[in-house]
Scaffold this motif. Structure first.
Motif, PDB file in Angstrom:
ATOM      1  N   GLN A 148      26.560   9.363  16.600  1.00 23.22           N
ATOM      2  CA  GLN A 148      27.644   9.962  17.371  1.00 23.22           C
ATOM      3  C   GLN A 148      27.132  10.178  18.791  1.00 23.22           C
ATOM      4  O   GLN A 148      26.068  10.773  18.987  1.00 23.22           O
ATOM      5  CB  GLN A 148      28.090  11.290  16.775  1.00 23.22           C
ATOM      6  N   VAL A 149      27.896   9.658  19.763  1.00 20.11           N
ATOM      7  CA  VAL A 149      27.561   9.826  21.169  1.00 20.11           C
ATOM      8  C   VAL A 149      28.676  10.644  21.806  1.00 20.11           C
ATOM      9  O   VAL A 149      29.834  10.227  21.800  1.00 20.11           O
ATOM     10  CB  VAL A 149      27.420   8.470  21.892  1.00 20.11           C
ATOM     11  N   THR A 150      28.317  11.817  22.329  1.00 25.54           N
ATOM     12  CA  THR A 150      29.291  12.679  23.007  1.00 25.54           C
ATOM     13  C   THR A 150      28.789  12.961  24.426  1.00 25.54           C
ATOM     14  O   THR A 150      27.675  12.565  24.787  1.00 25.54           O
ATOM     15  CB  THR A 150      29.483  14.016  22.267  1.00 25.54           C
ATOM     16  N   SER A 151      29.599  13.669  25.188  1.00 24.47           N
ATOM     17  CA  SER A 151      29.194  14.029  26.548  1.00 24.47           C
ATOM     18  C   SER A 151      28.089  15.087  26.554  1.00 24.47           C
ATOM     19  O   SER A 151      27.479  15.332  27.586  1.00 24.47           O
ATOM     20  CB  SER A 151      30.408  14.524  27.340  1.00 24.47           C
ATOM     21  N   ALA A 152      27.801  15.686  25.405  1.00 28.34           N
ATOM     22  CA  ALA A 152      26.774  16.725  25.325  1.00 28.34           C
ATOM     23  C   ALA A 152      25.484  16.252  24.652  1.00 28.34           C
ATOM     24  O   ALA A 152      24.392  16.668  25.038  1.00 28.34           O
ATOM     25  CB  ALA A 152      27.309  17.931  24.564  1.00 28.34           C
ATOM     26  N   ALA A 153      25.610  15.382  23.637  1.00 29.06           N
ATOM     27  CA  ALA A 153      24.420  15.029  22.856  1.00 29.06           C
ATOM     28  C   ALA A 153      24.578  13.661  22.191  1.00 29.06           C
ATOM     29  O   ALA A 153      25.671  13.117  22.091  1.00 29.06           O
ATOM     30  CB  ALA A 153      24.159  16.081  21.787  1.00 29.06           C
ATOM     31  N   LEU A 154      23.453  13.175  21.740  1.00 31.43           N
ATOM     32  CA  LEU A 154      23.387  11.940  20.953  1.00 31.43           C
ATOM     33  C   LEU A 154      22.860  12.340  19.584  1.00 31.43           C
ATOM     34  O   LEU A 154      21.788  12.941  19.470  1.00 31.43           O
ATOM     35  CB  LEU A 154      22.447  10.941  21.635  1.00 31.43           C
ATOM     36  N   ARG A 155      23.616  12.034  18.529  1.00 30.54           N
ATOM     37  CA  ARG A 155      23.207  12.334  17.160  1.00 30.54           C
ATOM     38  C   ARG A 155      22.985  11.019  16.429  1.00 30.54           C
ATOM     39  O   ARG A 155      23.882  10.190  16.347  1.00 30.54           O
ATOM     40  CB  ARG A 155      24.279  13.148  16.444  1.00 30.54           C
ATOM     41  N   VAL A 156      21.766  10.860  15.905  1.00 35.00           N
ATOM     42  CA  VAL A 156      21.405   9.630  15.186  1.00 35.00           C
ATOM     43  C   VAL A 156      20.782  10.030  13.862  1.00 35.00           C
ATOM     44  O   VAL A 156      19.724  10.668  13.834  1.00 35.00           O
ATOM     45  CB  VAL A 156      20.412   8.774  15.996  1.00 35.00           C
ATOM     46  N   GLU A 157      21.461   9.667  12.770  1.00 29.11           N
ATOM     47  CA  GLU A 157      20.974   9.905  11.410  1.00 29.11           C
ATOM     48  C   GLU A 157      20.461  11.334  11.230  1.00 29.11           C
ATOM     49  O   GLU A 157      19.350  11.566  10.758  1.00 29.11           O
ATOM     50  CB  GLU A 157      19.900   8.884  11.062  1.00 29.11           C
ATOM     51  N   GLY A 158      21.278  12.310  11.629  1.00 34.02           N
ATOM     52  CA  GLY A 158      20.950  13.711  11.412  1.00 34.02           C
ATOM     53  C   GLY A 158      20.137  14.366  12.511  1.00 34.02           C
ATOM     54  O   GLY A 158      20.012  15.585  12.546  1.00 34.02           O
ATOM     55  N   ARG A 159      19.555  13.605  13.417  1.00 35.86           N
ATOM     56  CA  ARG A 159      18.788  14.178  14.532  1.00 35.86           C
ATOM     57  C   ARG A 159      19.678  14.286  15.750  1.00 35.86           C
ATOM     58  O   ARG A 159      20.441  13.367  16.041  1.00 35.86           O
ATOM     59  CB  ARG A 159      17.576  13.313  14.847  1.00 35.86           C
ATOM     60  N   THR A 160      19.556  15.384  16.478  1.00 38.58           N
ATOM     61  CA  THR A 160      20.374  15.617  17.664  1.00 38.58           C
ATOM     62  C   THR A 160      19.486  15.636  18.896  1.00 38.58           C
ATOM     63  O   THR A 160      18.460  16.328  18.922  1.00 38.58           O
ATOM     64  CB  THR A 160      21.136  16.951  17.549  1.00 38.58           C
ATOM     65  N   TYR A 161      19.886  14.861  19.914  1.00 37.44           N
ATOM     66  CA  TYR A 161      19.187  14.811  21.189  1.00 37.44           C
ATOM     67  C   TYR A 161      20.168  15.220  22.286  1.00 37.44           C
ATOM     68  O   TYR A 161      21.057  14.431  22.648  1.00 37.44           O
ATOM     69  CB  TYR A 161      18.670  13.395  21.477  1.00 37.44           C
ATOM     70  N   PRO A 162      20.043  16.434  22.842  1.00 43.56           N
ATOM     71  CA  PRO A 162      20.935  16.818  23.938  1.00 43.56           C
ATOM     72  C   PRO A 162      20.715  15.890  25.138  1.00 43.56           C
ATOM     73  O   PRO A 162      19.572  15.576  25.487  1.00 43.56           O
ATOM     74  CB  PRO A 162      20.503  18.250  24.271  1.00 43.56           C
ATOM     75  N   LEU A 163      21.778  15.441  25.759  1.00 47.07           N
ATOM     76  CA  LEU A 163      21.661  14.500  26.873  1.00 47.07           C
ATOM     77  C   LEU A 163      20.862  15.090  28.027  1.00 47.07           C
ATOM     78  O   LEU A 163      20.177  14.357  28.739  1.00 47.07           O
ATOM     79  CB  LEU A 163      23.045  14.066  27.358  1.00 47.07           C
ATOM     80  N   ALA A 164      20.934  16.400  28.214  1.00 54.90           N
ATOM     81  CA  ALA A 164      20.187  17.048  29.291  1.00 54.90           C
ATOM     82  C   ALA A 164      18.676  16.919  29.089  1.00 54.90           C
ATOM     83  O   ALA A 164      17.914  16.986  30.053  1.00 54.90           O
ATOM     84  CB  ALA A 164      20.583  18.513  29.384  1.00 54.90           C
ATOM     85  N   GLU A 165      18.230  16.723  27.845  1.00 55.04           N
ATOM     86  CA  GLU A 165      16.800  16.599  27.552  1.00 55.04           C
ATOM     87  C   GLU A 165      16.323  15.152  27.527  1.00 55.04           C
ATOM     88  O   GLU A 165      15.126  14.902  27.410  1.00 55.04           O
ATOM     89  CB  GLU A 165      16.485  17.252  26.200  1.00 55.04           C
ATOM     90  N   LEU A 166      17.232  14.186  27.602  1.00 56.11           N
ATOM     91  CA  LEU A 166      16.847  12.781  27.570  1.00 56.11           C
ATOM     92  C   LEU A 166      16.515  12.293  28.970  1.00 56.11           C
ATOM     93  O   LEU A 166      17.259  12.539  29.920  1.00 56.11           O
ATOM     94  CB  LEU A 166      17.966  11.916  26.993  1.00 56.11           C
ATOM     95  N   GLY A 167      15.401  11.616  29.083  1.00 55.73           N
ATOM     96  CA  GLY A 167      15.031  10.978  30.337  1.00 55.73           C
ATOM     97  C   GLY A 167      15.552   9.557  30.329  1.00 55.73           C
ATOM     98  O   GLY A 167      16.660   9.281  29.874  1.00 55.73           O
ATOM     99  N   MET A 168      14.729   8.658  30.759  1.00 60.09           N
ATOM    100  CA  MET A 168      15.127   7.254  30.823  1.00 60.09           C
ATOM    101  C   MET A 168      15.406   6.694  29.431  1.00 60.09           C
ATOM    102  O   MET A 168      14.686   6.985  28.482  1.00 60.09           O
ATOM    103  CB  MET A 168      14.028   6.449  31.496  1.00 60.09           C
ATOM    104  N   VAL A 169      16.454   5.888  29.307  1.00 61.87           N
ATOM    105  CA  VAL A 169      16.811   5.226  28.048  1.00 61.87           C
ATOM    106  C   VAL A 169      16.677   3.725  28.272  1.00 61.87           C
ATOM    107  O   VAL A 169      17.136   3.196  29.278  1.00 61.87           O
ATOM    108  CB  VAL A 169      18.255   5.580  27.623  1.00 61.87           C
ATOM    109  N   TRP A 170      16.039   3.027  27.328  1.00 62.76           N
ATOM    110  CA  TRP A 170      15.880   1.583  27.446  1.00 62.76           C
ATOM    111  C   TRP A 170      16.007   0.953  26.076  1.00 62.76           C
ATOM    112  O   TRP A 170      16.095   1.637  25.071  1.00 62.76           O
ATOM    113  CB  TRP A 170      14.544   1.239  28.112  1.00 62.76           C
ATOM    114  N   HIS A 171      16.015  -0.372  26.060  1.00 67.35           N
ATOM    115  CA  HIS A 171      16.100  -1.065  24.771  1.00 67.35           C
ATOM    116  C   HIS A 171      15.061  -2.163  24.695  1.00 67.35           C
ATOM    117  O   HIS A 171      14.546  -2.634  25.713  1.00 67.35           O
ATOM    118  CB  HIS A 171      17.510  -1.635  24.537  1.00 67.35           C
ATOM    119  N   ARG A 172      14.742  -2.544  23.473  1.00 70.67           N
ATOM    120  CA  ARG A 172      13.799  -3.638  23.196  1.00 70.67           C
ATOM    121  C   ARG A 172      14.415  -4.564  22.171  1.00 70.67           C
ATOM    122  O   ARG A 172      15.100  -4.118  21.258  1.00 70.67           O
ATOM    123  CB  ARG A 172      12.489  -3.092  22.635  1.00 70.67           C
TER     124      ARG A 172
END
Length: 168
Positions: free
Chosen positions: A11-35
């Motif tokens: 689930q991706v919202t304007s406040a956080a990213l939730r992936v398989e039960g883990r929540t990452y607040p967007l304010a705490e995320l730095g750079m995002v990249w992919h491989r």
């Protein structure tokens, strides 16, 4: 709160990213990249099998026509062999639609493993790992849109210059 993407495990919202039960607040995320990982030979072999299934009856029909002409039988026998060969070739019509749909889905899913990473609390964290390219692209674009409102965050490719991408 705006929801940009939502399925059974992400689930991706304007406040956080939730992936398989883990929540990452967007304010705490730095750079995002992919491989991107290596190609899956299983997927490529499946595509080859679909291609062979599509070509098999057509090759059989062509061989039947060639055989009929090579045998130099009476016109009735030649016409019967050619007719049967054409029917075999036409028999792939209904099956071809199903096979082409599977082939199209195979390309939409992709043939590589894809990972989304982020700098979270100063450490690199793998947020997502999937082989479904279509789903990965939807999630990655949702994270891009969600992070546009976060001034200190950036999203980039494979750890290089942080800039938005239109495709994974």
């Amino acid at each position: 709160m705006i929801t940009y993407y939502d399925d059974r495990s992400v689930q991706v919202t304007s406040a956080a990213l939730r992936v398989e039960g883990r929540t990452y607040p967007l304010a705490e995320l730095g750079m995002v990249w992919h491989r991107r990982g290596g190609r899956s030979w299983r997927v490529l072999a499946g595509r080859g099998a679909i291609g062979a299934a599509l070509a098999g009856p057509l090759v059989a029909a062509a061989l039947g026509i060639a055989l009929a002409l090579w045998l130099h039988r009476s016109p009735v026998v030649t016409l019967a062999i050619v007719g049967a060969s054409v029917l075999v070739g036409l028999g792939i019509g209904p099956l071809a639609d199903v096979l082409f749909e599977h082939l199209d889905r195979s390309y939409a899913r992709g043939s590589r493993e894809l990972e989304m990473w982020a700098r979270w609390r100063g450490q690199p964290v793998r947020l997502l790992h999937t082989g479904d390219a279509l789903r990965f692209g939807q999630i990655y674009r949702a994270v891009q849109r969600a992070m546009e409102g976060q001034p200190q965050n950036s999203i980039g490719t494979s750890g290089t210059i942080a800039r938005p991408r239109s495709r994974p």
